[in-house]
Scaffold this active site. Structure first.
Site, PDB file in Angstrom:
ATOM      1  N   ASN A   7       0.967  -1.225  -0.007  1.00 45.85           N
ATOM      2  CA  ASN A   7      -0.081   0.137   0.097  1.00 45.85           C
ATOM      3  C   ASN A   7       0.833   1.460  -0.100  1.00 45.85           C
ATOM      4  O   ASN A   7       1.358   1.660   0.903  1.00 45.85           O
ATOM      5  CB  ASN A   7      -0.823  -0.084   1.228  1.00 45.85           C
ATOM      6  CG  ASN A   7      -1.807   1.158   1.477  1.00 45.85           C
ATOM      7  OD1 ASN A   7      -1.869   2.089   0.485  1.00 45.85           O
ATOM      8  ND2 ASN A   7      -2.680   1.158   2.416  1.00 45.85           N
ATOM      9  N   ARG A  90      -2.734  -2.199  -3.519  1.00 45.95           N
ATOM     10  CA  ARG A  90      -3.725  -1.303  -2.997  1.00 45.95           C
ATOM     11  C   ARG A  90      -3.702  -0.044  -3.940  1.00 45.95           C
ATOM     12  O   ARG A  90      -2.725   0.612  -4.175  1.00 45.95           O
ATOM     13  CB  ARG A  90      -3.938  -0.644  -1.736  1.00 45.95           C
ATOM     14  CG  ARG A  90      -5.165   0.229  -1.528  1.00 45.95           C
ATOM     15  CD  ARG A  90      -4.994   0.980  -0.143  1.00 45.95           C
ATOM     16  NE  ARG A  90      -6.102   1.886  -0.210  1.00 45.95           N
ATOM     17  CZ  ARG A  90      -6.217   2.832   0.493  1.00 45.95           C
ATOM     18  NH1 ARG A  90      -5.177   3.258   1.452  1.00 45.95           N
ATOM     19  NH2 ARG A  90      -7.201   3.561   0.633  1.00 45.95           N
ATOM     20  N   HIS A 178     -12.606   3.757  -0.303  1.00 50.08           N
ATOM     21  CA  HIS A 178     -12.672   2.789   0.746  1.00 50.08           C
ATOM     22  C   HIS A 178     -13.508   1.525   0.350  1.00 50.08           C
ATOM     23  O   HIS A 178     -14.055   0.764   1.210  1.00 50.08           O
ATOM     24  CB  HIS A 178     -13.297   3.393   1.879  1.00 50.08           C
ATOM     25  CG  HIS A 178     -12.799   4.603   2.743  1.00 50.08           C
ATOM     26  ND1 HIS A 178     -13.484   5.634   3.292  1.00 50.08           N
ATOM     27  CD2 HIS A 178     -11.484   4.738   3.047  1.00 50.08           C
ATOM     28  CE1 HIS A 178     -12.481   6.331   4.002  1.00 50.08           C
ATOM     29  NE2 HIS A 178     -11.546   5.926   3.822  1.00 50.08           N
ATOM     30  N   ARG A 239     -10.171  16.916   6.202  1.00 53.44           N
ATOM     31  CA  ARG A 239     -11.106  17.196   5.096  1.00 53.44           C
ATOM     32  C   ARG A 239     -12.290  17.642   5.312  1.00 53.44           C
ATOM     33  O   ARG A 239     -12.963  17.241   6.465  1.00 53.44           O
ATOM     34  CB  ARG A 239     -11.114  16.127   4.199  1.00 53.44           C
ATOM     35  CG  ARG A 239      -9.708  15.501   3.381  1.00 53.44           C
ATOM     36  CD  ARG A 239     -10.184  14.202   2.574  1.00 53.44           C
ATOM     37  NE  ARG A 239      -9.321  13.463   2.675  1.00 53.44           N
ATOM     38  CZ  ARG A 239      -9.151  12.014   2.517  1.00 53.44           C
ATOM     39  NH1 ARG A 239     -10.578  11.395   2.563  1.00 53.44           N
ATOM     40  NH2 ARG A 239      -8.238  11.510   2.701  1.00 53.44           N
ATOM     41  N   GLU A 384      -8.407  -4.262   5.125  1.00 51.02           N
ATOM     42  CA  GLU A 384      -8.164  -4.173   3.818  1.00 51.02           C
ATOM     43  C   GLU A 384      -7.243  -4.976   3.117  1.00 51.02           C
ATOM     44  O   GLU A 384      -7.343  -5.572   2.177  1.00 51.02           O
ATOM     45  CB  GLU A 384      -8.048  -2.824   3.411  1.00 51.02           C
ATOM     46  CG  GLU A 384      -9.223  -1.802   3.713  1.00 51.02           C
ATOM     47  CD  GLU A 384      -8.946  -0.394   3.820  1.00 51.02           C
ATOM     48  OE1 GLU A 384      -8.499  -0.182   4.855  1.00 51.02           O
ATOM     49  OE2 GLU A 384      -9.108   0.657   2.910  1.00 51.02           O
TER      50      GLU A 384
END
Ligand code: ADP
Length: 399
Positions: A7, A90, A178, A239, A384
């Site tokens: 990742n 990923r 996601h 964010r 994940e």
């Protein structure tokens, strides 16, 4: 079969080496601050962590170091790189690519062609792939996209009500992110309640540093809160989440901001950090709120309210919900957040056992529902990397 999951972020590279026959992670770690005085942490179950300051000028150096650590006589877990059967990467944005797939030259060229709509996460993922291809040529490599689970959304969910030509010309649409996490936890939840995924309406709340909520009806995403970029939807660590778009143009004019500067405000200076002025980290904002900081409390209230709004809208869209689930850093760990979100939702059939919510174990699947709650409320820890390793295994096995 051993699968390495990579990742790659802009200045970091996380890795996990899975032994899929034993169903376990045999080593994992993180290279941080690549290019700016790097550090590595390498972990093996049951052994002390290895941490070191290292000199990594780029992702090529990071991958070379990871392979050295994995095969090191003292710190390693395999004798040679040849023991790695495949690599799963990923990739945040798959654009039009709708499922996990082998990384061919064609796939790589396509990913390079869409960095314009994915400027933050696209280039590092490509660097990670190229670094692995250089040192492990010919090894099967799979890309697992954060966007692909959301590719079942109908146009009425993914289009913005902008002139249609911008969708045609620039592919400006909602993609959702996601997805690997939402897919994993939705499947886990169905298994947990022993019902087929196809029979369930599920709302998955992935609340972490970045947060998104997804409506999964009969195993297919029908709506999700993130959009063209991971900016849309809930307020997050730094964010903003959704704002009236005209606020953006207004602020750019008033503050004389360039598009990059405005992006910076929306991505790095907003959310929990922007409202509270304390931190982007939920624990720190929670502690400040407890100590009486009003803006920290306001930031938490805004996050809870936005979460409720999206859950409510997805219940309306699906005409009901069977499972509401929480996952990721905040969803799995912040008991007060879960309680605040689920409070006063009894009209919608949602009620949790608040006492159990405060005492339930961490790190495992748990059912928080109060007796009689029409909706099952679950906490499902996400994984994940396991999902990426599983997709990689399935593709390799079937080819
Ligand atoms: P990322 O999106 O970077 O993967 P995570 O899923 O790890 O992020 O979530 C990070 C967030 O989870 C942070 O805001 C952190 O404060 C929060 N978090 C982690 N542990 C706890 C905890 N015990 N209580 C409350 N919040 C927590």
């Amino acid at each position: 079969m051993k699968i390495l999951v990579v990742n790659a972020g802009s200045s970091s590279l996380k890795y996990q080496l899975f032994d899929m026959d034993e169903n376990k992670v045999i080593a994992k770690g993180l290279c941080e601050k690549i290019g700016i005085g790097a550090a590595v942490t390498h972990k093996r179950p049951g052994k002390p962590d290895y941490k070191a300051d290292v000199d990594l000028k780029d992702h090529d150096d990071a991958i070379a170091l990871v392979l050295r650590l994995l095969t090191d006589p003292e710190l390693g877990v395999i004798a040679s790189v040849n023991e790695i059967d495949a690599i799963g990467h990923r990739v945040a944005h798959g654009g039009k690519l709708q499922s996990s797939m082998f990384i061919t030259d064609e796939v790589l060229h396509y990913l390079e062609s869409i960095v314009g709509i994915n400027p933050l996460h696209g280039p590092p993922a490509i660097k990670g792939i190229n670094a692995c291809r250089k040192v492990m040529p010919g090894k099967p490599m799979v890309a697992v996209f954060d966007t692909s689970f959301h590719s079942t959304m109908p146009p009425k969910s993914y289009l913005y009500a902008l002139p249609y030509e911008y969708y045609e010309k620039y592919k400006v649409r909602r993609y959702g992110f996601h997805g690997t996490s939402h897919r994993y936890v939705a499947n886990q939840a169905a298994a947990f309640v022993r019902k087929p995924l196809e029979s369930l309406k599920i709302i998955t709340c992935h609340c972490g540093n970045g947060s998104s909520i997804t409506a999964v009806n009969a195993g297919k995403v029908i709506d999700t809160s993130m959009g063209f970029t991971p900016q849309e939807g809930l307020p997050m660590g730094t964010r903003s989440g959704s704002v009236d778009p005209t606020v953006v143009t207004y602020l750019m004019r008033e503050e004389n901001l360039t598009p990059d500067q405005m992006d910076d405000v929306l991505n790095k200076k907003s959310g929990l950090l922007g409202v509270s002025g304390v931190s982007s980290d939920m624990r720190e904002v929670g502690a400040a709120a407890q100590a009486g900081n009003e803006r920290a409390k306001l930031a938490l209230d805004m996050l809870v309210q936005s979460t409720k709004k999206i859950i409510g809208s997805y219940i309306a869209e699906m005409n009901g919900v069977d499972i509401l689930l929480f996952t990721a850093g905040i969803g799995e760990n912040d008991r007060d957040f879960r309680q605040a979100v689920c409070r006063n939702m009894d009209y919608l059939g949602i009620a949790i056992d608040e006492k159990y919510n405060q005492s339930c174990p961490r790190g495992e699947n748990v059912d928080l529902s109060a007796p009689g709650s029409k909706v099952k409320v679950l906490v499902i820890p996400t994984d994940e990397e396991l999902m990426i390793a599983t997709d990689t295994l399935n593709l390799v096995k079937n080819n």
